[in-house]
Write a protein that holds these residues in place. Sequence first.
Motif, short mmCIF file in Angstrom:
data_model
loop_
_atom_site.label_atom_id
_atom_site.label_comp_id
_atom_site.label_asym_id
_atom_site.label_seq_id
_atom_site.Cartn_x
_atom_site.Cartn_y
_atom_site.Cartn_z
N LEU A 49 0.81 -1.21 0.00
CA LEU A 49 0.00 0.00 0.00
C LEU A 49 0.85 1.27 0.00
N ASN A 50 2.14 1.13 0.30
CA ASN A 50 3.00 2.31 0.35
C ASN A 50 3.77 2.52 -0.96
N CYS A 51 4.51 1.50 -1.38
CA CYS A 51 5.34 1.68 -2.58
C CYS A 51 4.65 1.16 -3.85
N GLY A 52 3.60 0.38 -3.67
CA GLY A 52 2.86 -0.12 -4.83
C GLY A 52 3.50 -1.30 -5.53
N LYS A 53 4.65 -1.77 -5.00
CA LYS A 53 5.33 -2.90 -5.64
C LYS A 53 4.66 -4.21 -5.27
N LYS A 54 4.83 -5.19 -6.12
CA LYS A 54 4.21 -6.51 -5.90
C LYS A 54 5.09 -7.35 -4.98
N LYS A 55 5.31 -6.86 -3.79
CA LYS A 55 6.18 -7.53 -2.82
C LYS A 55 5.33 -8.11 -1.70
N LYS A 56 5.78 -9.20 -1.12
CA LYS A 56 5.04 -9.86 -0.04
C LYS A 56 4.75 -8.86 1.09
N ILE A 57 3.53 -8.92 1.58
CA ILE A 57 3.12 -7.99 2.64
C ILE A 57 3.70 -8.47 3.97
N PHE A 58 4.27 -7.53 4.71
CA PHE A 58 4.85 -7.84 6.02
C PHE A 58 3.86 -7.54 7.14
N ARG A 59 3.45 -6.27 7.25
CA ARG A 59 2.45 -5.87 8.26
C ARG A 59 1.73 -4.61 7.80
N GLN A 60 0.48 -4.49 8.23
CA GLN A 60 -0.33 -3.28 8.01
C GLN A 60 -0.41 -2.88 6.53
N GLY A 61 -0.37 -3.87 5.65
CA GLY A 61 -0.46 -3.59 4.23
C GLY A 61 0.83 -3.14 3.59
N PHE A 62 1.93 -3.13 4.37
CA PHE A 62 3.23 -2.68 3.87
C PHE A 62 4.16 -3.88 3.65
N CYS A 63 5.03 -3.75 2.63
CA CYS A 63 6.12 -4.72 2.50
C CYS A 63 7.12 -4.46 3.63
N TYR A 64 8.07 -5.35 3.79
CA TYR A 64 9.02 -5.22 4.91
C TYR A 64 9.78 -3.90 4.86
N ASP A 65 10.29 -3.54 3.69
CA ASP A 65 11.10 -2.32 3.57
C ASP A 65 10.30 -1.08 3.95
N CYS A 66 9.07 -1.01 3.47
CA CYS A 66 8.23 0.16 3.78
C CYS A 66 7.82 0.18 5.25
N PHE A 67 7.55 -0.99 5.80
CA PHE A 67 7.16 -1.04 7.22
C PHE A 67 8.30 -0.55 8.10
N MET A 68 9.52 -0.84 7.71
CA MET A 68 10.68 -0.44 8.52
C MET A 68 11.08 1.02 8.30
N SER A 69 10.59 1.63 7.22
CA SER A 69 11.05 2.99 6.91
C SER A 69 9.95 4.05 6.87
N SER A 70 8.71 3.66 6.59
CA SER A 70 7.65 4.66 6.40
C SER A 70 7.26 5.32 7.72
N ALA A 71 7.03 6.63 7.66
CA ALA A 71 6.58 7.37 8.85
C ALA A 71 5.21 6.88 9.31
N ALA A 72 4.44 6.31 8.39
CA ALA A 72 3.09 5.84 8.73
C ALA A 72 3.11 4.50 9.48
N ALA A 73 4.31 3.96 9.73
CA ALA A 73 4.41 2.70 10.46
C ALA A 73 5.36 2.83 11.66
N GLY A 74 5.54 4.05 12.15
CA GLY A 74 6.39 4.26 13.32
C GLY A 74 5.82 3.63 14.57
N ASP A 75 6.66 3.40 15.57
CA ASP A 75 6.21 2.76 16.81
C ASP A 75 5.12 3.55 17.52
N TRP A 76 5.11 4.87 17.34
CA TRP A 76 4.12 5.72 18.01
C TRP A 76 2.70 5.49 17.52
#
Length: 264
Positions: A49-76
């Motif tokens: 849902l973040n980068c639009g790439k056809k990559k396996k979803i990790f959490r919250q609709g994000f691939c692993y890379d986006c989940f670890m880097s996107s501001a929308a997936a911060g711990d807060w």
Amino acid sequence: MTYEGVLTKMQTEFSTPIQYYLVFENSFLNLNQLLEKSLEINFVGYQCLNCGKKKKIFRQGFCYDCFMSSAAAGDWIMKPELSTAHLDIEDRDLEYEKKVQLQPHIVYLALSSEVKVGVTRKTQVPTRWIDQGAVQALPIVEVPNRYLAGITELALKEHYADKTNWQKMLKNEIPSVDLIAEKASLKDFIPAEVQEFYDQSKDELYQLHYPVLEYPSKVNSLNLDKTPNFSGKLKGIKGQYLIFEDGTVFNIRTFEGYVVKISL
């Protein structure tokens, strides 16, 4: 008729009963109209849902890379007490964090499986409560930022659950509780810096009614990774779950970012 697209959480309309919509890029479904009808769900692939790439979803609709880097997936996001935008301190993207954290937030009690405490942005009322399948909800305090809401929730978690028992919620096993009385009893648990926002006289109790024809006695969760093809008769919608006649339940939110084909 077949609909295909990327799953995102169901859009809702606060009415009696609540209206549910599954929105795809070029089409949408009003799911209330599909009660008592058979649906077939086929898993096609992934789309982050973040980068639009056809990559396996990790959490919250994000691939692993986006989940670890996107501001929308911060711990807060999950732990509001970790918010730091009010201190001008960046986690991943200060501009984004200020936009989300520095706005009115509500700390509330909700009745979904038992009484639970939670936090939501004021703009997400009553959507947040619909998404968790609450039948009643009551705001406790409205505060100007996410941090104050987070420390209030942290204090109240000593006395209330902070997670919904999804199985009880879906089976409609809900105790009878007076949320207004609960609110009246918890003032002393609220942190000192939030006391000024507590108003016992202001009680706005929300009642939520779901389009469910039949509650299951047992629930079995559909996992698209293990069961890529499923068909069943739709009997209800509650929270972010579809409820089928055989007791299978499908949590749309869990499978955000999955591309599916839905046949009617």
